[in-house]
Design a protein around this motif. Structure first.
Motif, short mmCIF file in Angstrom:
data_model
loop_
_atom_site.label_atom_id
_atom_site.label_comp_id
_atom_site.label_asym_id
_atom_site.label_seq_id
_atom_site.Cartn_x
_atom_site.Cartn_y
_atom_site.Cartn_z
N ASP A 65 3.48 2.30 2.85
CA ASP A 65 4.05 1.16 3.56
C ASP A 65 5.55 1.34 3.69
O ASP A 65 6.21 1.83 2.77
CB ASP A 65 3.79 -0.15 2.80
N ASN A 83 -0.30 -2.40 11.77
CA ASN A 83 -1.43 -3.28 11.45
C ASN A 83 -1.25 -4.00 10.12
O ASN A 83 -2.06 -4.84 9.75
CB ASN A 83 -2.74 -2.50 11.46
N ARG A 84 -0.17 -3.69 9.39
CA ARG A 84 0.13 -4.39 8.14
C ARG A 84 1.44 -5.18 8.25
O ARG A 84 1.96 -5.64 7.25
CB ARG A 84 0.23 -3.37 6.99
N GLN A 108 0.82 -1.19 0.00
CA GLN A 108 0.00 0.00 0.00
C GLN A 108 0.87 1.25 0.00
O GLN A 108 2.03 1.23 0.41
CB GLN A 108 -0.90 0.02 1.24
#
Length: 231
Positions: A61, A213-214, A58
């Motif tokens: 990121d 969270n990724r 994303q």
């Protein structure tokens, strides 16, 4: 018995502060040296600036790239890699005037903004023949049609028809969001015919480190190519 004077206490406090400052400075220097060594020889952080690899990666990121995986013997079809832009795929950009962030990026304490680098997936390696199935839109590698689970939802293997054979020492690179990726297909008429030299590869993307969270794999996936024969 010798009585202490107020100046003795002040000197002790001053000496203690100096020793504390010196210890902190030593720790900072060691941290900088370690970060620089890691950034130079092992791992390097990059910031993802665009949506060309969605949904795998994303925008914004932060990824860690394994610098030890950068040769043709170590790379595989399906690997997500970062490579240097040596053939003008990216438009010219003005350098960041913020010297502090430039210094932090140089020593590895701030992720590279990828202004001179790209991140794509390896689709073809030396000798591979790659084309597109007109009916399904899927890629065909060495005569084998592949199903790519990492593609951005709703996009085909390629909305651009092409038929290429990868020269020795080069790679065919594509983004996962094929409709929004200026990858090898978009540069077939440019320098190097849209191919990327293996020596342009900085390393393989291993981990999405931020946002938390990724946290997890950066998306390399070799399984779609398991049934592809060698050229």
């Amino acid at each position: 018995m010798t009585a202490s004077t107020p100046s003795d206490g002040a000197e002790k406090r001053t000496g203690g502060l100096f020793r504390g400052f010196r210890e902190i400075l030593i720790i900072i220097v060691i941290a900088i040296v370690v970060a620089f060594v890691i950034r130079t020889f092992f791992f390097r952080a990059f910031l993802i600036p665009s949506g060309s690899m969605e949904d795998t990666l994303q925008v914004n990121d932060r990824i860690f790239v394994n610098l030890l995986v950068d040769s043709e013997e170590q790379l595989e079809r399906g690997d997500v890699v970062v490579f240097e832009d040596q053939h003008g795929w990216l438009p010219p950009v003005e350098s960041d005037p913020n010297a502090f962030y430039q210094a932090m990026e140089f020593i590895g304490l701030y992720p590279s903004t990828s202004e001179q680098h790209l991140v794509k997936r390896i689709i073809g390696m030396s000798g591979d023949h790659i084309t597109v199935n007109d009916d399904s839109g899927n890629l065909v590698v060495n005569g084998t049609e592949i199903d790519e689970p990492y593609l951005y939802p709703g996009v085909e293997g390629s909305d651009i028809n092409f038929d290429v054979t990868v020269p020795e020492g080069k790679l065919w690179m594509m983004g996962d969001n094929r409709s929004a990726s200026g990858d090898s297909r978009s540069h077939m008429d440019g320098p190097n015919g849209g191919f990327v030299n293996v020596d342009q590869v900085v390393g393989r993307a291993e981990i999405v480190a931020w946002p938390l969270n990724r946290w997890g794999s950066a998306g390399s996936n070799n399984e779609p190519f398991d049934q592809v024969p060698e050229p």
